[in-house]
Design an enzyme around this catalytic site. Structure first.
Site, PDB file in Angstrom:
ATOM      1  CE  LYS A  38       3.299  15.492  30.638  1.00 38.14           C
ATOM      2  NZ  LYS A  38       2.598  15.504  29.525  1.00 38.14           N
ATOM      3  CE  LYS A  89       0.308  11.395  31.470  1.00 39.34           C
ATOM      4  NZ  LYS A  89       0.636  12.894  31.594  1.00 39.34           N
TER       5      LYS A  89
HETATM    6  O1  LIG Z   1      -0.483  15.159  29.789  1.00 42.29           O
HETATM    7  C1  LIG Z   1      -0.782  16.258  29.478  1.00 42.29           C
HETATM    8  C2  LIG Z   1       0.003  17.289  28.900  1.00 42.29           C
HETATM    9  O2  LIG Z   1       0.981  17.722  29.931  1.00 42.29           O
HETATM   10  C3  LIG Z   1      -0.423  18.430  28.038  1.00 42.29           C
HETATM   11  O3  LIG Z   1       0.593  19.731  27.916  1.00 42.29           O
HETATM   12  P1  LIG Z   1       0.072  20.489  27.071  1.00 42.29           P
HETATM   13  O4  LIG Z   1      -1.375  21.083  27.484  1.00 42.29           O
HETATM   14  O5  LIG Z   1       0.956  21.637  27.175  1.00 42.29           O
HETATM   15  O6  LIG Z   1       0.039  20.106  25.791  1.00 42.29           O
END
Ligand SMILES: O=C[C@H](O)COP(=O)(O)O
Length: 233
Positions: A38, A89
């Site tokens: 991501k 996802k």
């Molecule tokens: O899929 C999970 C996310 O990447 C969570 O990101 P975060 O912990 O910065 O909200």
């Protein structure tokens, strides 16, 4: 009392969102179960280039389960699935949640491999789970859309999270919880028995999700998830 011990419920896995192969390898070596590709510079669900995701899949080489974010279009989901990632996802906002035909088109682009990401800001999600199952999603998770203020635990009541994970179990969907989680959330949220917790910011240097992953924090999260398990070394 039963003559046979009842096996304990499986412990949640640790998903760590990474931006490149180096972070992917560091997170995997530190014990992450699920390596999630991501782009943290692009909000909650920034998709990485398919070339980078392919490199991540190659670097992990089966040492952990992998997932990647794709934009919510069939073409984008197809392209991401073709990288060899295990799970894709994609986000479903409040409007997408009502469009069953669009959901079916998305799942057809990655049969049996698509996870719906729902946002805590859009309200409780348990009632949507049967529709997601019917549309062919393999899993569903709740995350936060905003990444600079409210955390999952600020936006969702414990009862709503419990109802969501229970609905996923009933309908055979893998479930995940995320949203600016901190390691200290793990013992509390484990009561809801999600299949995994998703982390980025809480495992980064200075708790800033745009900074690099801190492998020591990943290892600490693994220990929090498996408090009775001794280190492998
Ligand atoms: O899929 C999970 C996310 O990447 C969570 O990101 P975060 O912990 O910065 O909200």
């Amino acid at each position: 009392m039963s003559a046979f011990p009842v096996p304990p419920a499986p412990l949640p896995s640790l998903l760590v969102s990474v931006r490149d192969p180096a972070e992917a390898e560091a997170a995997q070596l530190a014990g992450a179960d699920l390596i999630d590709a991501k782009d943290p510079e692009r909000g909650a669900l920034g998709a990485l280039d398919v070339g980078v995701v392919t490199e991540i899949v190659t670097r992990i080489a089966g040492a952990a389960v992998t997932s990647a974010v794709a934009d919510p279009t069939p073409d984008a989901v197809t392209a991401m699935a073709a990288t060899g990632i295990d799970w894709v996802k994609t986000g479903l906002d409040a409007r997408d949640r009502r469009d069953k035909a669009a959901m079916a088109a998305l799942t057809a682009a990655a049969p049996g491999r698509l996870i719906a990401v729902l946002f805590a800001e859009d309200g409780p999600a348990a009632d949507l789970v049967p529709t997601l199952a019917q549309a062919g999603f393999a899993g569903a998770m709740i995350d936060t859309a905003g990444k600079s203020g409210a955390r999952l635990t600020d936006l969702a009541e414990p009862e709503a999270l419990a109802a969501f994970t229970a609905a996923c179990r009933t309908h055979g969907l893998m479930s995940g919880l995320a949203g600016s989680l901190r390691i200290t959330d793990i013992p509390v949220l484990s009561a809801h028995r999600p299949d995994y917790f998703g982390f980025r910011g809480g495992l980064c240097r200075d708790f800033d999700r745009r900074n690099g992953i801190d492998p020591l924090r990943v290892a600490e999260a693994v220990r929090a998830l498996r408090p009775n398990q001794r280190d492998a070394a």
